[in-house]
Design a protein around this motif. Sequence first.
Motif, PDB file in Angstrom:
ATOM      1  N   THR A 191       0.725  -1.049  -0.070  1.00 36.33           N
ATOM      2  CA  THR A 191      -0.099   0.074   0.002  1.00 36.33           C
ATOM      3  C   THR A 191       1.015   1.200   0.087  1.00 36.33           C
ATOM      4  OG1 THR A 191      -0.044   0.327   2.318  1.00 36.33           O
ATOM      5  CG2 THR A 191      -1.674  -1.118   1.604  1.00 36.33           C
TER       6      THR A 191
ATOM      7  N   GLU B  96      -4.446   8.119  10.804  1.00 38.35           N
ATOM      8  CA  GLU B  96      -5.963   7.779  10.350  1.00 38.35           C
ATOM      9  C   GLU B  96      -5.578   6.764   8.976  1.00 38.35           C
ATOM     10  OE1 GLU B  96      -4.385  10.748  10.862  1.00 38.35           O
ATOM     11  OE2 GLU B  96      -5.667  11.656  12.326  1.00 38.35           O
ATOM     12  N   ALA B  97      -4.580   6.953   8.477  1.00 31.38           N
ATOM     13  CA  ALA B  97      -4.477   6.024   7.050  1.00 31.38           C
ATOM     14  C   ALA B  97      -4.294   4.558   7.762  1.00 31.38           C
ATOM     15  CB  ALA B  97      -3.512   6.533   6.436  1.00 31.38           C
TER      16      ALA B  97
ATOM     17  N   LYS C 139      -7.705   3.142   8.726  1.00 31.98           N
ATOM     18  CA  LYS C 139      -8.491   2.495   7.992  1.00 31.98           C
ATOM     19  C   LYS C 139      -8.696   1.092   7.483  1.00 31.98           C
ATOM     20  CE  LYS C 139      -8.984   7.009   5.404  1.00 31.98           C
ATOM     21  NZ  LYS C 139      -8.931   7.712   4.081  1.00 31.98           N
ATOM     22  N   TYR C 140      -7.465   0.499   7.764  1.00 32.46           N
ATOM     23  CA  TYR C 140      -7.467  -1.082   7.669  1.00 32.46           C
ATOM     24  C   TYR C 140      -7.807  -1.882   8.810  1.00 32.46           C
ATOM     25  CZ  TYR C 140      -4.811   0.054   3.487  1.00 32.46           C
ATOM     26  OH  TYR C 140      -4.468   0.406   2.203  1.00 32.46           O
ATOM     27  N   ARG C 141      -8.331  -1.383   9.890  1.00 27.35           N
ATOM     28  CA  ARG C 141      -8.848  -1.787  11.187  1.00 27.35           C
ATOM     29  C   ARG C 141      -7.893  -2.866  11.525  1.00 27.35           C
ATOM     30  NH1 ARG C 141     -12.624  -4.950   9.727  1.00 27.35           N
ATOM     31  NH2 ARG C 141     -12.854  -4.844   7.479  1.00 27.35           N
TER      32      ARG C 141
END
Length: 308
Positions: free
Chosen positions: A91, A101-102, A105-107
């Motif tokens: 990624t 935050e980024a 997003k992938y939890r």
Amino acid sequence: MSTLMSRVRWLLPLATIAALVFSVAGGAAAAAPQYPLTLKTANGKVTIAHIPSRIVSLSATATEDLFAVGAGKQVVAVDPYSTYPANAPRTKLSGFTPNVEAIAKYRPDLVVVSDDMHHIVAQLGKLHIPVLVEPAAANLNGVYAQIEQLARATGHTAGAKHVVAGMQRQVNAIVRSTPRPSTPLNVYHELDQTYYSADSHTFIGQMYSLLGLQNIADKAASSTDYPQLSAEYIVASNPDLIVLADTVCCGQTRATVAARPGWSTIAAVKTGEVVPINDSIASEWGPRIVLFLKAVSSAVKTLEGQAK
């Protein structure tokens, strides 16, 4: 941040060469980990509530380790420098300028980094996301210990035992098969085309010591273990072996080295012992360090054959 300095961050100053040699894991295989699991890590005690199923790795070495022990299916995202294995889910996430935050997003239920850049551990901690900091290993024992810790964290202790045992066998075999130079051989390790190198206080330098080589960076007047040498210093040092760790990042080859002004007089250039090694293999401390050691060993054998 430059590619060079990014890679250098992975290669921290290390302990003495005595700690490097031939450890044997010993003991029975560790029992399957029970969760919640608390680990003693470089960033203190870290508790993992359950076996991770959504791992984010922002360390190329950790990515290699995770896949090697069998945790690859649990990895949902890795950074762009994690080029091995090829099927790792790359990624745009950065380990050098991490964005909480980024990442979130992938939890993830586990994040692995090589350094606590921008206090990412504390930032993710506020979201109750455990983080393992796995800095550059100090020696082979440290390499094995990181593999074992990542395996324990992810429920793959048996996989780690297999990987570590295989590495130990290969390292021992390579060192035993490498002749000790009849006369001291000098090596120049190139991190980039501006002549940054690594001395014997680094993991890279200690690998050369393991094979009986003398590192020209050791005598450079520098306050860092990763000195920037001058072309004049390198030519005057006349290394018998040049190892290029800048083939991918910077397009360096035997031909580009030979074309540098004055370098045609260097012994390594004359004999063709300019060894290109994939940047990631030469910069990371995962299972593929065996390939790095093998390539250097092969060059030493060639030089010793030429000397007879």
